[in-house]
Design an enzyme around this catalytic site. Sequence first.
Site, PDB file in Angstrom:
ATOM      1  N   ASN A  11     -25.305  47.221  10.114  1.00 41.36           N
ATOM      2  CA  ASN A  11     -25.312  47.054   8.652  1.00 41.36           C
ATOM      3  C   ASN A  11     -26.019  45.737   8.323  1.00 41.36           C
ATOM      4  O   ASN A  11     -25.468  44.666   8.542  1.00 41.36           O
ATOM      5  CB  ASN A  11     -23.855  47.040   8.157  1.00 41.36           C
ATOM      6  CG  ASN A  11     -23.747  46.690   6.687  1.00 41.36           C
ATOM      7  OD1 ASN A  11     -24.734  46.723   5.945  1.00 41.36           O
ATOM      8  ND2 ASN A  11     -22.536  46.364   6.249  1.00 41.36           N
ATOM      9  N   HIS A 102     -17.005  50.063   2.008  1.00 44.43           N
ATOM     10  CA  HIS A 102     -17.078  48.796   2.752  1.00 44.43           C
ATOM     11  C   HIS A 102     -16.272  47.741   1.996  1.00 44.43           C
ATOM     12  O   HIS A 102     -16.251  47.724   0.766  1.00 44.43           O
ATOM     13  CB  HIS A 102     -18.543  48.361   2.907  1.00 44.43           C
ATOM     14  CG  HIS A 102     -18.698  47.225   3.867  1.00 44.43           C
ATOM     15  ND1 HIS A 102     -18.464  45.916   3.511  1.00 44.43           N
ATOM     16  CD2 HIS A 102     -19.048  47.203   5.182  1.00 44.43           C
ATOM     17  CE1 HIS A 102     -18.667  45.140   4.569  1.00 44.43           C
ATOM     18  NE2 HIS A 102     -19.017  45.897   5.593  1.00 44.43           N
ATOM     19  N   GLU A 104     -16.837  44.819   1.280  1.00 42.77           N
ATOM     20  CA  GLU A 104     -17.601  44.030   0.297  1.00 42.77           C
ATOM     21  C   GLU A 104     -17.814  44.822  -0.992  1.00 42.77           C
ATOM     22  O   GLU A 104     -17.904  44.236  -2.074  1.00 42.77           O
ATOM     23  CB  GLU A 104     -18.928  43.565   0.932  1.00 42.77           C
ATOM     24  CG  GLU A 104     -18.658  42.473   1.971  1.00 42.77           C
ATOM     25  CD  GLU A 104     -19.677  42.369   3.085  1.00 42.77           C
ATOM     26  OE1 GLU A 104     -20.774  42.939   2.970  1.00 42.77           O
ATOM     27  OE2 GLU A 104     -19.349  41.714   4.096  1.00 42.77           O
ATOM     28  N   GLU A 174     -12.339  48.221   9.962  1.00 40.30           N
ATOM     29  CA  GLU A 174     -12.841  46.853   9.872  1.00 40.30           C
ATOM     30  C   GLU A 174     -11.774  45.951   9.264  1.00 40.30           C
ATOM     31  O   GLU A 174     -11.615  45.914   8.026  1.00 40.30           O
ATOM     32  CB  GLU A 174     -14.083  46.804   8.982  1.00 40.30           C
ATOM     33  CG  GLU A 174     -15.226  47.659   9.476  1.00 40.30           C
ATOM     34  CD  GLU A 174     -16.553  47.115   8.982  1.00 40.30           C
ATOM     35  OE1 GLU A 174     -17.366  46.735   9.821  1.00 40.30           O
ATOM     36  OE2 GLU A 174     -16.748  47.045   7.759  1.00 40.30           O
ATOM     37  N   GLY A 180     -17.601  38.817   9.513  1.00 41.29           N
ATOM     38  CA  GLY A 180     -18.458  37.667   9.250  1.00 41.29           C
ATOM     39  C   GLY A 180     -17.777  36.330   9.483  1.00 41.29           C
ATOM     40  O   GLY A 180     -18.285  35.282   9.096  1.00 41.29           O
ATOM     41  N   SER A 220     -17.282  41.099  13.527  1.00 36.39           N
ATOM     42  CA  SER A 220     -17.787  40.095  14.465  1.00 36.39           C
ATOM     43  C   SER A 220     -18.037  40.647  15.876  1.00 36.39           C
ATOM     44  O   SER A 220     -17.798  39.952  16.874  1.00 36.39           O
ATOM     45  CB  SER A 220     -16.855  38.878  14.509  1.00 36.39           C
ATOM     46  OG  SER A 220     -16.775  38.279  13.226  1.00 36.39           O
ATOM     47  N   GLY A 242     -23.701  40.852  11.237  1.00 35.00           N
ATOM     48  CA  GLY A 242     -24.587  39.750  11.620  1.00 35.00           C
ATOM     49  C   GLY A 242     -25.386  39.989  12.897  1.00 35.00           C
ATOM     50  O   GLY A 242     -26.598  39.727  12.938  1.00 35.00           O
TER      51      GLY A 242
HETATM   52  C1  PEP Z   1     -19.557  44.425   8.539  1.00 36.83           C
HETATM   53  O1  PEP Z   1     -19.789  43.846   7.496  1.00 36.83           O
HETATM   54  O2  PEP Z   1     -19.464  45.664   8.529  1.00 36.83           O
HETATM   55  C2  PEP Z   1     -19.380  43.632   9.760  1.00 36.83           C
HETATM   56  C3  PEP Z   1     -18.710  44.170  10.738  1.00 36.83           C
HETATM   57  O3  PEP Z   1     -19.920  42.371   9.772  1.00 36.83           O
HETATM   58  P1  PEP Z   1     -19.918  41.321  11.021  1.00 36.83           P
HETATM   59  O4  PEP Z   1     -20.289  42.080  12.254  1.00 36.83           O
HETATM   60  O5  PEP Z   1     -20.940  40.298  10.635  1.00 36.83           O
HETATM   61  O6  PEP Z   1     -18.521  40.773  11.094  1.00 36.83           O
END
Ligand code: PEP
Length: 260
Positions: A11, A102, A104, A174, A180, A220, A242
């Site tokens: 993503n 998601h 966000e 998640e 993040g 992460s 990321g």
């Molecule tokens: C995400 O936003 O779906 C995610 C898992 O981000 P990160 O890997 O940066 O924690």
Amino acid sequence: MTTRTPLMAGNWKMNLDYKEGLALVESLGEALKGVDESTVEAAVIPPFVDLRTAQTSIATNAFPLALGAQDLSEHVGTGAYTGEISGQMLAALDVTYVLVGHSERREYHREGEAVTNRKVNSAIAAGLTPILCVGEGLDERKAGKQIEYTVAQLEGGLEGLSAEDARRVVIAYEPVWAIGTGEVATPEDAQEVCGAIRETLAALYDQGVAQAVRVLYGGSVKSSNVAEIMAQPDVDGALVGGASLKAEEFAKIVRFADAA
Ligand code: PEP
């Protein structure tokens, strides 16, 4: 014995314009050449404006990459919905996956269970595979309520879906506190909730659905921790933020089995 093919989905969030996105698709595609797609599936999920360029590059070079979108309209087809992108428009770009729910979107765009459920339905109506994201925040985790919170989101997102349609959904667990932040849930934390998700699918539908649906972990994930997460029986892949912005790093995540 499971027949679920692991899915590693990157993503990109609101990163990389179409030229930068093209450069990443090209280097990632090259790095993944030779990957056996029957053993692992890789997907990139760029911003909308990068999709056409990414689609062309993937098709022209026969890269072993699927395409995903980060959102879709709850409205189906076409219509007077300024700023919206329908599932049908995404399908026309050879998009396979679309993120729904998601954290966000839930946090910054106030998307709750009802709109998330409508978006899951829009995705299915367009022939796309929704990646339904669920997961608790830090408060619920501290209160030990991660399973009930996540399961409630799962039930809300899937409400009214037939067993046949539910089979086509991918679930991404998640934990919001791990996105993040560099904080990773332990493999046991990931397994606990991913296992509960599968049990819920069996209760809502049947064992056939529960065993068919892929449950991803996200938060992460990096090349250095992906193998131990993937070793968990109910984790069928990763949703990566990321670490998906660097071709070499994401390619290592996709090739997690080679390192094991
Ligand atoms: C995400 O936003 O779906 C995610 C898992 O981000 P990160 O890997 O940066 O924690």
